[in-house]
Design a protein around this motif. Structure first.
Motif, mmCIF file in Angstrom:
data_model
loop_
_atom_site.group_PDB
_atom_site.id
_atom_site.type_symbol
_atom_site.label_atom_id
_atom_site.label_comp_id
_atom_site.label_asym_id
_atom_site.label_seq_id
_atom_site.Cartn_x
_atom_site.Cartn_y
_atom_site.Cartn_z
ATOM 1 N N ALA A 55 0.906 -1.192 0.392
ATOM 2 C CA ALA A 55 -0.189 -0.214 0.258
ATOM 3 C C ALA A 55 1.043 1.771 0.130
ATOM 4 O O ALA A 55 0.806 2.379 -0.748
ATOM 5 C CB ALA A 55 -0.753 -0.068 1.082
ATOM 6 N N ASN A 56 2.010 1.297 0.656
ATOM 7 C CA ASN A 56 3.199 2.166 0.550
ATOM 8 C C ASN A 56 3.234 2.907 -0.193
ATOM 9 O O ASN A 56 3.391 4.065 -1.308
ATOM 10 C CB ASN A 56 4.287 2.506 2.140
ATOM 11 C CG ASN A 56 3.686 1.861 3.531
ATOM 12 O OD1 ASN A 56 2.338 2.252 3.705
ATOM 13 N ND2 ASN A 56 4.384 1.864 3.923
ATOM 14 N N LEU A 98 0.722 4.623 -2.508
ATOM 15 C CA LEU A 98 0.989 5.491 -2.257
ATOM 16 C C LEU A 98 1.280 6.464 -2.526
ATOM 17 O O LEU A 98 1.031 7.735 -3.075
ATOM 18 C CB LEU A 98 0.176 6.010 -0.423
ATOM 19 C CG LEU A 98 -0.777 5.415 -0.118
ATOM 20 C CD1 LEU A 98 -0.689 5.912 1.228
ATOM 21 C CD2 LEU A 98 -1.916 6.347 -0.366
ATOM 22 N N ILE A 110 1.265 7.538 -6.102
ATOM 23 C CA ILE A 110 0.091 8.357 -6.554
ATOM 24 C C ILE A 110 0.186 9.786 -6.036
ATOM 25 O O ILE A 110 0.290 10.330 -6.851
ATOM 26 C CB ILE A 110 -0.583 7.769 -5.356
ATOM 27 C CG1 ILE A 110 -1.622 6.431 -6.103
ATOM 28 C CG2 ILE A 110 -2.661 8.946 -5.728
ATOM 29 C CD1 ILE A 110 -2.749 6.484 -7.029
ATOM 30 N N GLY A 111 0.999 9.762 -4.832
ATOM 31 C CA GLY A 111 1.572 10.660 -4.545
ATOM 32 C C GLY A 111 2.172 11.674 -6.096
ATOM 33 O O GLY A 111 2.126 13.028 -6.100
ATOM 34 N N PHE A 132 2.734 12.134 0.618
ATOM 35 C CA PHE A 132 1.534 11.192 1.068
ATOM 36 C C PHE A 132 1.165 9.218 1.705
ATOM 37 O O PHE A 132 1.205 9.042 1.964
ATOM 38 C CB PHE A 132 1.254 10.827 -1.087
ATOM 39 C CG PHE A 132 0.121 11.846 -1.664
ATOM 40 C CD1 PHE A 132 0.364 12.740 -1.536
ATOM 41 C CD2 PHE A 132 -1.314 10.909 -2.204
ATOM 42 C CE1 PHE A 132 -0.852 13.804 -1.202
ATOM 43 C CE2 PHE A 132 -2.388 11.951 -2.655
ATOM 44 C CZ PHE A 132 -1.794 13.220 -1.883
ATOM 45 N N MET A 133 2.748 8.729 1.429
ATOM 46 C CA MET A 133 3.392 7.461 1.702
ATOM 47 C C MET A 133 3.012 7.664 3.050
ATOM 48 O O MET A 133 3.046 7.064 3.383
ATOM 49 C CB MET A 133 5.206 7.223 1.467
ATOM 50 C CG MET A 133 4.994 6.072 1.201
ATOM 51 S SD MET A 133 6.682 5.598 0.763
ATOM 52 C CE MET A 133 7.997 6.639 1.189
ATOM 53 N N SER A 182 2.072 9.700 5.349
ATOM 54 C CA SER A 182 0.582 10.360 5.855
ATOM 55 C C SER A 182 0.105 9.173 6.903
ATOM 56 O O SER A 182 -0.197 9.346 8.292
ATOM 57 C CB SER A 182 0.067 10.908 4.980
ATOM 58 O OG SER A 182 0.152 12.436 4.734
ATOM 59 N N TRP A 188 -4.570 4.476 9.615
ATOM 60 C CA TRP A 188 -5.185 4.464 8.574
ATOM 61 C C TRP A 188 -6.949 5.417 9.037
ATOM 62 O O TRP A 188 -7.524 4.965 9.312
ATOM 63 C CB TRP A 188 -5.603 2.769 8.098
ATOM 64 C CG TRP A 188 -4.323 2.751 7.484
ATOM 65 C CD1 TRP A 188 -3.442 2.192 7.560
ATOM 66 C CD2 TRP A 188 -4.256 3.141 5.740
ATOM 67 N NE1 TRP A 188 -2.377 2.252 6.492
ATOM 68 C CE2 TRP A 188 -3.082 2.541 5.489
ATOM 69 C CE3 TRP A 188 -4.772 3.322 4.334
ATOM 70 C CZ2 TRP A 188 -2.198 2.302 4.573
ATOM 71 C CZ3 TRP A 188 -4.255 3.487 3.662
ATOM 72 C CH2 TRP A 188 -2.696 3.182 3.425
ATOM 73 N N LEU A 207 -6.985 10.888 6.512
ATOM 74 C CA LEU A 207 -6.019 11.178 5.557
ATOM 75 C C LEU A 207 -6.227 11.935 4.619
ATOM 76 O O LEU A 207 -5.334 12.288 3.361
ATOM 77 C CB LEU A 207 -5.797 9.655 5.397
ATOM 78 C CG LEU A 207 -4.803 8.747 6.059
ATOM 79 C CD1 LEU A 207 -5.062 7.132 5.848
ATOM 80 C CD2 LEU A 207 -3.537 9.480 6.441
ATOM 81 N N TRP A 209 -3.375 14.451 2.835
ATOM 82 C CA TRP A 209 -3.555 14.485 1.450
ATOM 83 C C TRP A 209 -4.543 15.586 1.196
ATOM 84 O O TRP A 209 -3.135 16.203 -0.651
ATOM 85 C CB TRP A 209 -4.087 13.287 0.842
ATOM 86 C CG TRP A 209 -3.605 11.708 1.109
ATOM 87 C CD1 TRP A 209 -1.949 11.920 1.818
ATOM 88 C CD2 TRP A 209 -4.065 10.903 1.217
ATOM 89 N NE1 TRP A 209 -2.308 10.576 2.005
ATOM 90 C CE2 TRP A 209 -3.308 10.017 1.843
ATOM 91 C CE3 TRP A 209 -4.889 9.973 0.848
ATOM 92 C CZ2 TRP A 209 -3.291 8.156 2.053
ATOM 93 C CZ3 TRP A 209 -5.924 8.475 1.004
ATOM 94 C CH2 TRP A 209 -4.747 8.206 1.698
#
Ligand code: ZN
Length: 248
Positions: free
Chosen positions: A2-3, A6, A9-10, A84-85, A87, A93, A97, A101
């Motif tokens: 997931a990291n 992210l 994505i970030g 992003f990663m 956060s 979670w 968040l 973001w």
């Protein structure tokens, strides 16, 4: 897993923030036309728009005209990706968040805009201000008074200082801290401002000492405010705890 997702994505969002920071102050559309080289105007292909990677592969130059592409862009992409990663590691979670973001994206856009044009456009602040009010009321069910108080303190404090200093700080800085106050609340927005002053003073004196800056040069304050806001947002308890333990 997931990291790293992210992080990617970030970086993509960071790339979009670059475009927004370059175009919004010029009152251009952020979606049309596609990106082009700022030196020769040539349209860029998708392989020239991959965050960080394209810049590195082309060694910071345009494929067409060999004109320089500022290192600011890959740096902002990298920073946005990392933030992003990080956060969820700092906040856990949760719905919070969404706020973190959004805050990171706003600060990335205003940093680019302030560095390029010395401007923090109202449109960006209005958009994110409305988004923050919506997100804050959904996430924490905070009373409208608390949001208003954070806004008023951030705005009022900088307004007073800007008025007293006579032009040291711009109207964009004042409004930015108002909007940040919605996310941070009044205590953390105060700390954010103190951190920004501290970082600005360190950068200013180091710049003067190294002859990188001269005394007449205007330095945009937005990037320091952005750094102070993020530090205070993520580490308010740690920093405030440390500070008060030294005082008492
Ligand atoms: Zn070019």
């Amino acid at each position: 897993m997931a990291n790293s997702f992210l992080f990617l994505i970030g970086m993509v969002i960071g790339s979009f923030c670059n475009v927004a920071g370059i175009r919004i102050p010029q009152k251009k559309s952020i979606v049309y036309p596609g990106s082009s080289c700022s030196s020769c105007g040539r349209k860029l292909g998708w392989y020239e728009l991959v965050p960080v990677v394209s810049w590195l592969m082309q060694l910071g130059r345009c494929r067409g005209c060999r004109g320089k592409v500022s290192i600011l862009y890959p740096v902002m992409e990298l920073l946005t990706g990392m933030l992003f990663m990080v956060s969820p590691l700092l906040l856990g979670w949760s719905l919070e968040l969404l706020l973190s973001w959004s805050l990171i994206a706003m600060l990335a856009i205003i940093t680019v805009s302030d560095l390029l044009y010395m401007v923090i456009p109202d449109r960006i602040l209005l958009f994110f201000g409305a988004l923050f009010i919506l997100q804050r009321s959904l996430v924490q069910n905070e009373s409208a008074w608390e949001l208003l108080f954070g806004f008023l303190l951030g705005f009022g404090l900088l307004y007073a200082i800007a008025a007293a200093s006579g032009g040291g700080m711009g109207g964009g800085d004042v409004k930015l801290m108002g909007v940040a106050g919605i996310v941070l609340g009044w205590k953390a927005v105060l700390l954010a401002f103190m951190l920004a002053l501290f970082l600005g003073a360190v950068f200013g004196s180091a710049g003067l000492a190294l002859k990188y800056l001269n005394r007449k040069q205007r330095i945009p304050f937005g990037p320091f405010l952005a750094a102070g806001i993020l530090l205070s947002y993520f580490f308010y308890n740690e920093i405030a705890g440390f500070y008060f333990s030294k005082m008492l």
